[in-house]
Design a protein around this motif. Sequence first.
Motif, PDB file in Angstrom:
ATOM      1  N   UNK A 130      88.158  19.027  55.821  1.00  0.00           N
ATOM      2  CA  UNK A 130      87.911  19.770  57.064  1.00  0.00           C
ATOM      3  C   UNK A 130      86.418  19.944  57.319  1.00  0.00           C
ATOM      4  N   UNK A 131      85.625  19.953  56.268  1.00  0.00           N
ATOM      5  CA  UNK A 131      84.169  20.072  56.435  1.00  0.00           C
ATOM      6  C   UNK A 131      83.573  18.847  57.115  1.00  0.00           C
ATOM      7  N   UNK A 132      84.308  17.738  57.141  1.00  0.00           N
ATOM      8  CA  UNK A 132      83.807  16.553  57.838  1.00  0.00           C
ATOM      9  C   UNK A 132      83.653  16.822  59.331  1.00  0.00           C
ATOM     10  N   UNK A 133      84.437  17.737  59.870  1.00  0.00           N
ATOM     11  CA  UNK A 133      84.289  18.116  61.284  1.00  0.00           C
ATOM     12  C   UNK A 133      82.902  18.718  61.501  1.00  0.00           C
ATOM     13  N   UNK A 134      82.502  19.585  60.603  1.00  0.00           N
ATOM     14  CA  UNK A 134      81.183  20.216  60.696  1.00  0.00           C
ATOM     15  C   UNK A 134      80.077  19.165  60.553  1.00  0.00           C
ATOM     16  N   UNK A 135      80.246  18.238  59.624  1.00  0.00           N
ATOM     17  CA  UNK A 135      79.246  17.183  59.430  1.00  0.00           C
ATOM     18  C   UNK A 135      79.164  16.302  60.676  1.00  0.00           C
ATOM     19  N   UNK A 136      80.317  15.941  61.252  1.00  0.00           N
ATOM     20  CA  UNK A 136      80.329  15.128  62.480  1.00  0.00           C
ATOM     21  C   UNK A 136      79.612  15.864  63.609  1.00  0.00           C
ATOM     22  N   UNK A 137      79.821  17.175  63.681  1.00  0.00           N
ATOM     23  CA  UNK A 137      79.150  17.960  64.715  1.00  0.00           C
ATOM     24  C   UNK A 137      77.638  17.965  64.482  1.00  0.00           C
ATOM     25  N   UNK A 138      77.216  18.126  63.229  1.00  0.00           N
ATOM     26  CA  UNK A 138      75.778  18.108  62.927  1.00  0.00           C
ATOM     27  C   UNK A 138      75.144  16.765  63.272  1.00  0.00           C
ATOM     28  N   UNK A 139      75.835  15.688  62.958  1.00  0.00           N
ATOM     29  CA  UNK A 139      75.324  14.351  63.278  1.00  0.00           C
ATOM     30  C   UNK A 139      75.194  14.205  64.796  1.00  0.00           C
ATOM     31  N   UNK A 140      76.190  14.668  65.540  1.00  0.00           N
ATOM     32  CA  UNK A 140      76.146  14.574  67.003  1.00  0.00           C
ATOM     33  C   UNK A 140      75.012  15.411  67.583  1.00  0.00           C
ATOM     34  N   UNK A 141      74.834  16.616  67.070  1.00  0.00           N
ATOM     35  CA  UNK A 141      73.740  17.473  67.543  1.00  0.00           C
ATOM     36  C   UNK A 141      72.397  16.828  67.223  1.00  0.00           C
TER      37      UNK A 141
END
Length: 168
Positions: A14-25
């Motif tokens: 589930x933390x991959x969602x946070x990582x994907x968001x950080x990469x997008x930001x």
Amino acid sequence: MLDRGIRRGGQVIAWLVFIAMLVSVFEVVMRYGFNSPTEWAHETTTFLVAAIFALGGPYALATNRHIQIRILLDRLSPRKRSWLELLNLALGILFCLAIGYAAWVLAYNATHAPDGSWRLETSGSSWNQPLPAFTKIVVLVSIALMAVQQVVRIATHRRARLDGDGKP
């Protein structure tokens, strides 16, 4: 035990969602703030979201949070409900086998050259990482996990029927 392991793994994934968001930001800031777009952000985010989506199947089964339409099931006697649940599990395995075959072909073709030698399919972009191959492997693993989960559920269902309580 399998479901417990998948639930624990799901909490980590589930933390991959946070990582994907950080990469997008990061990509948005670099592109619009510094006029310096990245080569890797889009492909990385796509891979992460695809992995999360694929691994959500085993997690949904492990937590019993998949979509269920129980109108017919709830109207049946416990014995008929048990048989219908067993049929549902068997059909689930057949579905996983059919989709699993397709996933195997895609994963094999993404990890092997036509002559059979090992090579990883790449995206063909300027970054050209093997994320398409990894995505296909994750899909295959996810489907295999769901098939094993269904087999374990059939064994549990059978054990419950042999014990006589009629409740898997």
